[in-house]
Enzyme design. Structure first.
Site, PDB file in Angstrom:
ATOM      1  N   CYS A 168       0.703   9.106 -15.400  1.00  0.00           N
ATOM      2  CA  CYS A 168       1.546   8.233 -14.583  1.00  0.00           C
ATOM      3  C   CYS A 168       0.716   7.300 -13.712  1.00  0.00           C
ATOM      4  O   CYS A 168       1.181   6.231 -13.326  1.00  0.00           O
ATOM      5  CB  CYS A 168       2.478   9.073 -13.719  1.00  0.00           C
ATOM      6  SG  CYS A 168       1.634  10.250 -12.641  1.00  0.00           S
ATOM      7  N   GLU A 188       8.964  12.012  -8.910  1.00  0.00           N
ATOM      8  CA  GLU A 188       7.704  11.290  -9.139  1.00  0.00           C
ATOM      9  C   GLU A 188       7.820  10.651 -10.512  1.00  0.00           C
ATOM     10  O   GLU A 188       7.846  11.339 -11.530  1.00  0.00           O
ATOM     11  CB  GLU A 188       6.515  12.249  -9.053  1.00  0.00           C
ATOM     12  CG  GLU A 188       5.193  11.513  -8.933  1.00  0.00           C
ATOM     13  CD  GLU A 188       4.431  11.458 -10.240  1.00  0.00           C
ATOM     14  OE1 GLU A 188       4.478  10.395 -10.903  1.00  0.00           O
ATOM     15  OE2 GLU A 188       3.806  12.469 -10.602  1.00  0.00           O
TER      16      GLU A 188
END
Length: 486
Positions: free
Chosen positions: A287, A253
């Site tokens: 993120c 990720e």
């Protein structure tokens, strides 16, 4: 007083074989907050030794006992919220609301993992052979290497290990050098105190200078059978390359260049509130942060003025103050990097609506820009700081083209009062996650979480996380003897 922590190997606090330590610096004060053991390759091998030795017993443990450990850990984590607040402020500049959110979501990730332990773990298959039963059975893979980041340390520290443990694997975790306590040892302490057996979770901290060697040693160990990493795309490419070289599955990720699209049928007041949250929570160090705001041209003037006004009033400074929204970035170097991105954009023609200028220590002003040209580094580069860029569009096609004009594809938000309109746009944005009538930052433990394109591959969350750290085997049982041709 400076905290001191060792490695966690086989359930015991252990110094590095070399005796070396590394400093953990408070980004707001610039002072050393803690020292941690600085592992070498030999320590990584010791940690994998312990995980391998613990694997058979952990995989064979009564699933109800395994579930109880994870559920007890969730309760323990929630009871230690104030400890998390202290660690996150002192290691990574996290403000109190962000830290408490980390604790709540981290606890729920553990609960979801606990529930998954006793969920159905396979399928009955049809067979072309008479009298044969086919089974698809999911089994643990063995030792999992987990790399956890600093920015949402409790959430992502827990996420890096929870599904792997629930599936019956053992883990060696390498936490970020910027928050080795919050995203590593704190999480491990909670699980250890909840009854996790020795060796099932091991934590290897390191000096930043040794990070590449430690990571490669861990991934290359033949007893490590799967890898997960959350962090930047740059480092994720390296981890993914190591995993591919050794033919090991990896869940990655990675970075985002996320857009929040404000359609012409949006409520402007709601859009301003949503964007402010999605951009500036944790000073933009998420993120999923929406550092690109794409606004329909009919709303752009009003929206931009209101957003700049709201952002200019966000409290900034000491993360220990309960009212602080914009705390320090993870380091003074990180703040200077963001300032350089802003300065480059301005030099190439961008306009500052609010913020800009030089940081104070690690605190960078909350900043809103317009007119950022394509040749500015900020146009394509992830800000990962309290900065957003407003751009405008006239049609849905233009909005989609702008949203997709990035190598990343993690998440997006579409703000609209018309759900069907929003869904039409959302389905065309190439991301792993999209939220209609919401901003880009959201995480729920039961949902498939992950990116597309350069934002990574594989999924954490729910059954997808369990499957990522399981080996699916085809097992058959013949209820009658087969007839062979010779």
């Amino acid at each position: 007083m400076t905290l001191q922590r060792e490695l966690l190997i086989d359930g015991k606090d252990s110094p590095a074989a070399s005796g070396r330590t590394a400093e953990d610096v408070d980004p707001y004060t610039g002072e050393v907050y803690a020292t941690v053991a600085a592992a070498g390759p030999e320590d990584v091998t010791r940690a994998v030794d312990a995980a391998q030795a613990a694997f058979d017993a952990w995989a064979a443990l009564d699933p109800f006992a395994r579930r109880k450990i994870l559920l007890d850990a969730a309760d323990l984590l929630e009871s230690r919220g104030e400890q998390a607040v202290e660690l996150m402020a002192r290691e990574a500049g996290g403000a109190r609301p962000w830290a408490l959110f980390n604790v709540r979501l981290g606890a729920n990730i553990l609960r979801e993992a606990g529930a998954a332990v006793t969920a159905p773990r396979g399928e009955v298959l049809s067979s072309q052979e008479t009298g044969k039963l086919g089974l698809a059975v999911r089994e643990p893979v063995g030792v999992v290497a987990a790399f956890s980041p600093w920015n949402a340390p409790v959430i992502l520290g827990v996420r890096s290990v929870a599904a792997a443990l629930a599936a019956g694997n053992t883990v060696v975790m390498k936490p970020s050098e910027d928050a080795p306590l919050a995203c590593g040892l704190f999480v491990a302490d909670v699980l250890r105190d909840a009854g996790l057996p020795d060796g099932v979770l091991n934590v290897v901290t390191n000096d930043p200078a040794d990070a590449a060697e430690i990571a490669e040693t861990l991934v290359a160990d033949p007893r490590v059978r799967a890898v997960n990493f959350t962090g930047s795309t740059h480092v994720g490419r390296i981890i993914g390359t190591h995993a591919a070289r050794h033919l090991k599955p990896a869940v990655l990720e990675l970075g985002g260049k996320n857009a929040v699209v404000v359609l012409d049928d949006a409520d402007v007041d709601y859009a301003v509130d949503a964007v402010t949250f999605g951009v500036f929570m944790n000073a933009g160090q998420i993120c999923m942060s929406g550092d690109r705001v794409l606004v329909h041209e009919s709303l752009a003037g009003e929206f931009s003025a209101r957003l700049a006004e709201k952002v200019s009033g966000l409290p900034a400074g000491d993360p220990g103050e309960p009212s602080t929204v914009i705390g320090p970035l993870v380091s003074r170097d990180a703040a200077r990097r963001v300032a350089a991105l802003v300065a480059d954009a301005v030099a190439k023609g961008a306009t500052v609506l609010t913020g800009g200028g030089e940081p104070e220590g690690a605190v960078h002003p909350a900043t809103v820009l317009t007119g950022v040209p394509r040749d500015a580094e900020l146009y394509h580069g992830e800000a990962f700081g309290p900065v957003c860029v407003i751009d405008t569009f006239g049609t849905d096609d233009e909005a989609v083209a702008l949203a997709n004009d990035t190598e990343n594809g993690l998440t997006a938000g579409v703000i609209t009062e018309n759900g069907t309109h929003g869904l039409r746009v959302a389905r065309r944005i190439r991301t792993g996650i999209v939220h209609v009538n919401d901003q880009s930052v959201a995480d729920e433990p039961q949902a498939p979480f992950g990116g597309f394109k350069a934002s990574g591959y594989g999924r954490f969350g729910g059954r997808w996380g369990i499957e990522a750290f399981s080996n699916t085997r085809w097992v058959t049982l013949a209820t009658e003897q087969a007839q062979y041709p010779f």
